[in-house]
Design an enzyme around this catalytic site. Structure first.
Site, PDB file in Angstrom:
ATOM      1  N   HIS A 106       6.812  -7.975   0.253  1.00 20.16           N
ATOM      2  CA  HIS A 106       5.749  -8.172  -0.734  1.00 20.16           C
ATOM      3  C   HIS A 106       6.403  -8.156  -2.103  1.00 20.16           C
ATOM      4  O   HIS A 106       7.322  -7.373  -2.343  1.00 20.16           O
ATOM      5  CB  HIS A 106       4.733  -7.023  -0.670  1.00 20.16           C
ATOM      6  CG  HIS A 106       3.856  -6.981  -1.896  1.00 20.16           C
ATOM      7  ND1 HIS A 106       2.736  -7.763  -2.023  1.00 20.16           N
ATOM      8  CD2 HIS A 106       4.002  -6.315  -3.079  1.00 20.16           C
ATOM      9  CE1 HIS A 106       2.208  -7.566  -3.223  1.00 20.16           C
ATOM     10  NE2 HIS A 106       2.955  -6.693  -3.885  1.00 20.16           N
TER      11      HIS A 106
ATOM     12  N   ARG B 278       9.770 -13.083  -7.264  1.00 24.42           N
ATOM     13  CA  ARG B 278       8.911 -13.970  -6.457  1.00 24.42           C
ATOM     14  C   ARG B 278       9.702 -15.192  -5.979  1.00 24.42           C
ATOM     15  O   ARG B 278       9.564 -15.626  -4.846  1.00 24.42           O
ATOM     16  CB  ARG B 278       7.702 -14.446  -7.273  1.00 24.42           C
ATOM     17  CG  ARG B 278       6.621 -13.418  -7.498  1.00 24.42           C
ATOM     18  CD  ARG B 278       5.749 -13.152  -6.303  1.00 24.42           C
ATOM     19  NE  ARG B 278       4.798 -14.205  -6.003  1.00 24.42           N
ATOM     20  CZ  ARG B 278       3.797 -14.077  -5.130  1.00 24.42           C
ATOM     21  NH1 ARG B 278       3.633 -12.919  -4.467  1.00 24.42           N
ATOM     22  NH2 ARG B 278       2.986 -15.058  -4.894  1.00 24.42           N
TER      23      ARG B 278
ATOM     24  N   ASN C  15       6.169 -11.602   6.975  1.00 23.79           N
ATOM     25  CA  ASN C  15       7.015 -12.396   6.075  1.00 23.79           C
ATOM     26  C   ASN C  15       7.941 -11.523   5.227  1.00 23.79           C
ATOM     27  O   ASN C  15       8.300 -11.876   4.112  1.00 23.79           O
ATOM     28  CB  ASN C  15       6.140 -13.317   5.205  1.00 23.79           C
ATOM     29  CG  ASN C  15       5.112 -12.536   4.423  1.00 23.79           C
ATOM     30  OD1 ASN C  15       5.099 -11.304   4.459  1.00 23.79           O
ATOM     31  ND2 ASN C  15       4.262 -13.231   3.691  1.00 23.79           N
TER      32      ASN C  15
ATOM     33  N   GLU D 176       0.899  -2.296  -9.672  1.00 18.56           N
ATOM     34  CA  GLU D 176       1.502  -2.020  -8.355  1.00 18.56           C
ATOM     35  C   GLU D 176       2.632  -1.002  -8.446  1.00 18.56           C
ATOM     36  O   GLU D 176       2.790  -0.175  -7.545  1.00 18.56           O
ATOM     37  CB  GLU D 176       1.983  -3.330  -7.725  1.00 18.56           C
ATOM     38  CG  GLU D 176       0.804  -4.216  -7.311  1.00 18.56           C
ATOM     39  CD  GLU D 176       1.186  -5.478  -6.554  1.00 18.56           C
ATOM     40  OE1 GLU D 176       0.300  -6.084  -5.939  1.00 18.56           O
ATOM     41  OE2 GLU D 176       2.380  -5.863  -6.584  1.00 18.56           O
TER      42      GLU D 176
ATOM     43  N   TYR E 152      -4.394  -4.694  -1.003  1.00 17.75           N
ATOM     44  CA  TYR E 152      -4.782  -6.020  -0.512  1.00 17.75           C
ATOM     45  C   TYR E 152      -6.267  -6.290  -0.743  1.00 17.75           C
ATOM     46  O   TYR E 152      -6.880  -7.061   0.002  1.00 17.75           O
ATOM     47  CB  TYR E 152      -4.415  -6.156   0.968  1.00 17.75           C
ATOM     48  CG  TYR E 152      -2.929  -6.344   1.215  1.00 17.75           C
ATOM     49  CD1 TYR E 152      -2.191  -7.306   0.527  1.00 17.75           C
ATOM     50  CD2 TYR E 152      -2.259  -5.579   2.168  1.00 17.75           C
ATOM     51  CE1 TYR E 152      -0.826  -7.485   0.743  1.00 17.75           C
ATOM     52  CE2 TYR E 152      -0.895  -5.761   2.403  1.00 17.75           C
ATOM     53  CZ  TYR E 152      -0.185  -6.717   1.688  1.00 17.75           C
ATOM     54  OH  TYR E 152       1.159  -6.907   1.920  1.00 17.75           O
TER      55      TYR E 152
ATOM     56  N   ARG F 196      12.247 -15.189   2.665  1.00 17.00           N
ATOM     57  CA  ARG F 196      11.338 -15.624   3.734  1.00 17.00           C
ATOM     58  C   ARG F 196      11.857 -16.895   4.401  1.00 17.00           C
ATOM     59  O   ARG F 196      11.782 -17.042   5.616  1.00 17.00           O
ATOM     60  CB  ARG F 196       9.934 -15.844   3.149  1.00 17.00           C
ATOM     61  CG  ARG F 196       9.232 -14.532   2.780  1.00 17.00           C
ATOM     62  CD  ARG F 196       8.012 -14.773   1.903  1.00 17.00           C
ATOM     63  NE  ARG F 196       7.190 -13.580   1.721  1.00 17.00           N
ATOM     64  CZ  ARG F 196       6.169 -13.508   0.876  1.00 17.00           C
ATOM     65  NH1 ARG F 196       5.848 -14.544   0.122  1.00 17.00           N
ATOM     66  NH2 ARG F 196       5.462 -12.386   0.776  1.00 17.00           N
TER      67      ARG F 196
ATOM     68  N   LYS G 160       8.722  -5.005   4.246  1.00 13.33           N
ATOM     69  CA  LYS G 160       7.648  -4.801   5.213  1.00 13.33           C
ATOM     70  C   LYS G 160       8.176  -4.337   6.582  1.00 13.33           C
ATOM     71  O   LYS G 160       9.370  -4.478   6.877  1.00 13.33           O
ATOM     72  CB  LYS G 160       6.854  -6.103   5.359  1.00 13.33           C
ATOM     73  CG  LYS G 160       6.091  -6.500   4.089  1.00 13.33           C
ATOM     74  CD  LYS G 160       5.277  -7.770   4.323  1.00 13.33           C
ATOM     75  CE  LYS G 160       4.444  -8.134   3.106  1.00 13.33           C
ATOM     76  NZ  LYS G 160       3.620  -9.342   3.343  1.00 13.33           N
TER      77      LYS G 160
ATOM     78  N   PHE H   1      -7.873 -12.243   8.635  1.00 15.72           N
ATOM     79  CA  PHE H   1      -6.625 -11.586   9.027  1.00 15.72           C
ATOM     80  C   PHE H   1      -6.420 -10.210   8.380  1.00 15.72           C
ATOM     81  O   PHE H   1      -5.419  -9.538   8.633  1.00 15.72           O
ATOM     82  CB  PHE H   1      -5.420 -12.492   8.725  1.00 15.72           C
ATOM     83  CG  PHE H   1      -5.274 -12.879   7.264  1.00 15.72           C
ATOM     84  CD1 PHE H   1      -4.685 -12.024   6.343  1.00 15.72           C
ATOM     85  CD2 PHE H   1      -5.732 -14.115   6.811  1.00 15.72           C
ATOM     86  CE1 PHE H   1      -4.538 -12.378   5.013  1.00 15.72           C
ATOM     87  CE2 PHE H   1      -5.601 -14.485   5.475  1.00 15.72           C
ATOM     88  CZ  PHE H   1      -5.007 -13.607   4.576  1.00 15.72           C
TER      89      PHE H   1
HETATM   90  P1  IDP Z   1       2.002 -13.117  -1.029  1.00 16.79           P
HETATM   91  O1  IDP Z   1       2.517 -11.929  -0.231  1.00 16.79           O
HETATM   92  O2  IDP Z   1       2.920 -14.298  -0.906  1.00 16.79           O
HETATM   93  O3  IDP Z   1       1.679 -12.763  -2.461  1.00 16.79           O
HETATM   94  P2  IDP Z   1      -0.879 -13.058  -0.471  1.00 16.79           P
HETATM   95  O4  IDP Z   1      -1.776 -14.265  -0.446  1.00 16.79           O
HETATM   96  O5  IDP Z   1      -1.034 -12.092  -1.588  1.00 16.79           O
HETATM   97  O6  IDP Z   1       0.625 -13.607  -0.335  1.00 16.79           O
HETATM   98  O7  IDP Z   1      -1.105 -12.327   0.927  1.00 16.79           O
HETATM   99  C1  IDP Z   1      -0.622 -11.016   1.127  1.00 16.79           C
HETATM  100  C2  IDP Z   1      -0.040 -10.927   2.527  1.00 16.79           C
HETATM  101  O8  IDP Z   1      -1.067 -11.180   3.498  1.00 16.79           O
HETATM  102  C3  IDP Z   1       1.030 -11.986   2.845  1.00 16.79           C
HETATM  103  O9  IDP Z   1       2.300 -11.650   2.347  1.00 16.79           O
HETATM  104  C4  IDP Z   1       0.995 -11.999   4.357  1.00 16.79           C
HETATM  105  O10 IDP Z   1       1.685 -10.881   4.923  1.00 16.79           O
HETATM  106  C5  IDP Z   1      -0.497 -11.836   4.621  1.00 16.79           C
HETATM  107  N1  IDP Z   1      -1.152 -13.141   4.767  1.00 16.79           N
HETATM  108  C6  IDP Z   1      -1.500 -14.028   3.788  1.00 16.79           C
HETATM  109  N2  IDP Z   1      -2.096 -15.122   4.296  1.00 16.79           N
HETATM  110  C7  IDP Z   1      -2.158 -14.915   5.631  1.00 16.79           C
HETATM  111  C8  IDP Z   1      -2.695 -15.701   6.734  1.00 16.79           C
HETATM  112  O11 IDP Z   1      -3.230 -16.800   6.555  1.00 16.79           O
HETATM  113  N3  IDP Z   1      -2.555 -15.147   7.966  1.00 16.79           N
HETATM  114  C9  IDP Z   1      -1.972 -13.933   8.197  1.00 16.79           C
HETATM  115  N4  IDP Z   1      -1.471 -13.177   7.213  1.00 16.79           N
HETATM  116  C10 IDP Z   1      -1.556 -13.662   5.942  1.00 16.79           C
HETATM  117 MG    MG Z   2       0.227 -11.402  -3.093  1.00 19.89          MG
END
Ligand code: IDP
Ligand code: MG
Length: 154
Positions: free
Chosen positions: A115, A85, A112, A126, A49, A102, A9, A57
């Site tokens: 992805h 993962r 973070n 994907e 997304y 992370r 990212k 967010f």
């Molecule tokens: P993941 O990346 O661990 O699979 P997902 O729930 O799929 O998590 O969310 C995708 C991305 O959205 C996250 O990696 C993060 O960058 C962002 N994200 C998820 N939850 C939040 C939040 O509560 N606040 C801000 N950004 C978030």
């Molecule tokens: Mg995800």
């Protein structure tokens, strides 16, 4: 062998952590099948997304993902989806376990670093979303026979 998608990212690019992150996947024994720097479009992010489109967010996440290019990786290995993962750690980097990407390098829920596809089905969709067929390469590597025992490689 499974193939899975990783996006390095914009926060990782800006912090100069691309090499460190790619090195961790390499060191694990995952094989690079595809790798490229790309700017993400609004349409691609809406699709990528879509499970988060109603979250507060979501607009901020999309704009963050467009601040710089990202590095898209397609990684190959036995049970690669789960292995990748695991290397990334949980979403909120503040809570991610030490030893994960992370957990070792981040402090943010949004920024973070990476992805990674969350299931085999998602990974297949994907990888297609970010790579054309001719951008994914299969090749023999000297480490193929040392990373796995013969009966593990499929
Ligand atoms: P993941 O990346 O661990 O699979 P997902 O729930 O799929 O998590 O969310 C995708 C991305 O959205 C996250 O990696 C993060 O960058 C962002 N994200 C998820 N939850 C939040 C939040 O509560 N606040 C801000 N950004 C978030
Ligand atoms: Mg995800």
């Amino acid at each position: 062998m499974e193939r899975t998608l990783v996006l390095v990212k914009p926060d990782a690019l800006q912090r100069g952590l691309v090499g460190e992150i790619v090195a961790r996947f390499e060191r694990k024994g995952l094989k690079l099948a595809g790798m490229k720097l790309m700017n993400l479009t609004d349409a691609t992010l809406d699709e990528h997304y879509s499970h988060l489109k109603d979250k507060p967010f979501f607009p901020g996440l999309k704009s963050f993902m467009r601040t710089t290019p990202v590095v898209a990786l397609c990684l190959e290995g036995v049970e690669a989806v789960e292995a990748v993962r695991g290397l990334c750690g949980v979403t909120n980097a503040r809570r991610a376990a030490p030893g994960t990407i992370r957990g070792d390098m981040g402090m943010s829920n949004q920024c973070n670093l990476v992805h990674a596809s969350d299931s085999l089905e998602t990974a297949q969709a994907e990888v297609k979303r970010f790579f054309r067929d001719d951008e994914l390469l299969s090749y023999a590597s000297a480490s193929d026979h040392t990373v796995y025992a013969d009966d593990e490689r499929k």
